[in-house]
Motif scaffolding. Structure first.
Motif, PDB file in Angstrom:
ATOM      1  N   TYR A 259       0.837  -1.198   0.000  1.00  0.00           N
ATOM      2  CA  TYR A 259       0.000   0.000   0.000  1.00  0.00           C
ATOM      3  C   TYR A 259       0.872   1.248   0.000  1.00  0.00           C
ATOM      4  O   TYR A 259       1.912   1.320   0.658  1.00  0.00           O
ATOM      5  N   GLY A 260       0.461   2.218  -0.804  1.00  0.00           N
ATOM      6  CA  GLY A 260       1.188   3.468  -0.895  1.00  0.00           C
ATOM      7  C   GLY A 260       0.366   4.620  -0.357  1.00  0.00           C
ATOM      8  O   GLY A 260      -0.594   4.426   0.399  1.00  0.00           O
ATOM      9  N   ASP A 261       0.719   5.825  -0.748  1.00  0.00           N
ATOM     10  CA  ASP A 261       0.064   7.032  -0.260  1.00  0.00           C
ATOM     11  C   ASP A 261      -0.840   7.625  -1.345  1.00  0.00           C
ATOM     12  O   ASP A 261      -0.840   7.166  -2.487  1.00  0.00           O
ATOM     13  N   ILE A 262      -1.591   8.650  -0.964  1.00  0.00           N
ATOM     14  CA  ILE A 262      -2.537   9.242  -1.911  1.00  0.00           C
ATOM     15  C   ILE A 262      -2.502  10.767  -1.818  1.00  0.00           C
ATOM     16  O   ILE A 262      -2.047  11.346  -0.830  1.00  0.00           O
TER      17      ILE A 262
ATOM     18  N   ILE B 161       0.457   6.739  -4.946  1.00  0.00           N
ATOM     19  CA  ILE B 161      -0.125   5.846  -5.954  1.00  0.00           C
ATOM     20  C   ILE B 161      -1.250   6.525  -6.721  1.00  0.00           C
ATOM     21  O   ILE B 161      -1.312   6.448  -7.946  1.00  0.00           O
ATOM     22  N   SER B 162      -2.148   7.178  -6.008  1.00  0.00           N
ATOM     23  CA  SER B 162      -3.324   7.703  -6.704  1.00  0.00           C
ATOM     24  C   SER B 162      -3.751   9.063  -6.176  1.00  0.00           C
ATOM     25  O   SER B 162      -3.429   9.448  -5.046  1.00  0.00           O
ATOM     26  N   ASP B 163      -4.487   9.768  -7.023  1.00  0.00           N
ATOM     27  CA  ASP B 163      -5.186  10.986  -6.633  1.00  0.00           C
ATOM     28  C   ASP B 163      -6.630  10.565  -6.379  1.00  0.00           C
ATOM     29  O   ASP B 163      -7.353  10.184  -7.309  1.00  0.00           O
ATOM     30  N   TYR B 164      -7.011  10.626  -5.127  1.00  0.00           N
ATOM     31  CA  TYR B 164      -8.276  10.054  -4.668  1.00  0.00           C
ATOM     32  C   TYR B 164      -9.395  11.093  -4.731  1.00  0.00           C
ATOM     33  O   TYR B 164      -9.273  12.193  -4.191  1.00  0.00           O
TER      34      TYR B 164
END
Length: 266
Positions: free
Chosen positions: A113-116, A193-196
Motif C-alpha cells: 500500500y502506498g500514499d494518496i 499511488i493515486s489521486d483520490y
C-alpha cells in the motif's frame, strides 16, 4: 500472468471514468491488465467504454447490486497477481506510477500500500501518508486506501470476496480481517499511488452513521473480544473531535495553539 490488474467500477460518472481511463492508459509500465465494470450507466459511460475499447482488456456495462458486487465481478475476472481498485474519478498519480511501484513490489507480500493525494470537494488537495506499521487501533478510526493498495489475488481466494451486504466498509472489513485474523503480510510503499476523488460515498459525512453501523457489525462478527474497547475508543474520539471543533469555532487563539501543538507532535 500479468503482474497487476487494475479494476475500475463506475456508475453514471462518465467524466470521472474518463479521467481514470486516461490516467491508466498513459502508464509507461505495460505489464498490467485493465478491467472496467460499469453498472449499466445511462449517462454515456458505455459510449466512452466503446471509444476506448482497444485500450481496455475487459469491460462490461450491465446492472449490478452495488459497488462491492461490481468489485467482486472484477476480482473474478482478473488474472493479475496483484489487484488495484481504482474507482471512476480516481487517477494514478503519474504516468510512471505503476513502473515505480512494480520495482518496489519485489517480495511475496500479500498487501502493498502506498500514499494518496486526497482531492477535497472544494478543489483543495492534501497528501495522505499511511503508516509503516499497522496495528488494530489504527483501524478503529482509519482505513487503507484501496485506490493505493495492491492486493494479492490469492488473498481473496483464501479469505473470500468483498462483503456485498455492506454499502460502505467492505474494503475496511477485508483489510482488518486479512491482517489480524489471517496474518496477511503487508508493506508500505513510500510512493504516491493515486489521486483520490473525495466525493466518494465513504467520504460523505452523511454516510458516517451507516459506516459506523457496518463497522460495528464486523467487530461483533470477527473480533467480539474487542467490542467494548472499540466502542469506548469511538466514544472517546467523538468527544475529542467535538472539543476540537468547539475550540475552532469559539476560541480562535486556543485553537491556533492546539493546532500548532498537534503539528509538533506529528
Amino acid at each position: 500472468m500479468k503482474k497487476i490488474s487494475i479494476i475500475t467500477v463506475n456508475f453514471n460518472d462518465r467524466e470521472g471514468l474518463k479521467k481514470t481511463i486516461l490516467s491508466v492508459i498513459e502508464q509507461s509500465f505495460t505489464k498490467f491488465e485493465f478491467l472496467v465494470i460499469d453498472g449499466g450507466s445511462a449517462d454515456g459511460s458505455k459510449d466512452l467504454l466503446e471509444e476506448y475499447n482497444d485500450k481496455i482488456d475487459f469491460w462490461v456495462s450491465e446492472p449490478d447490486n452495488g459497488i462491492y458486487h461490481a468489485m467482486n465481478k472484477g476480482i473474478q475476472r482478473a488474472e493479475g497477481e496483484y489487484l488495484l481498485f481504482l474507482n471512476a474519478g480516481d487517477r494514478l498519480h503519474h504516468s510512471t506510477t505503476l513502473s515505480e511501484a512494480s520495482k518496489l513490489m519485489n517480495k511475496p507480500v500479500d498487501i502493498y500500500y502506498g500514499d494518496i493525494i486526497y482531492e477535497e470537494t472544494d478543489g483543495t488537495n492534501k497528501k495522505v501518508d499511511f503508516p509503516q506499521q499497522l496495528d488494530f487501533s489504527y483501524f478503529y478510526r482509519f482505513n487503507l486506501s484501496h485506490q493505493a493498495s495492491f492486493i494479492r489475488k490469492s488473498l481473496f481466494d483464501k479469505i473470500g470476496l468483498y462483503n456485498e451486504a455492506y454499502k460502505i466498509v467492505s474494503d475496511w472489513e477485508f483489510f482488518i480481517v486479512a491482517i489480524f485474523r489471517y496474518d496477511a503480510t503487508y508493506q508500505h510503499l513510500n510512493l504516491i499511488i493515486s489521486d483520490y476523488d473525495g466525493a466518494g460515498i465513504s467520504s460523505n459525512t452523511e454516510n458516517h452513521p451507516a459506516m459506523h453501523k457496518e463497522r460495528d457489525q464486523t467487530i461483533e462478527k470477527f473480533f467480539s473480544n474487542f467490542k467494548n474497547d472499540y466502542q469506548l475508543l469511538n466514544a472517546y474520539n467523538d468527544k475529542y473531535l467535538k472539543q476540537l471543533l468547539y475550540l475552532k469555532s469559539n476560541h480562535k487563539f486556543k485553537w491556533t495553539l492546539v493546532k500548532g501543538l498537534i503539528k509538533l507532535l506529528r
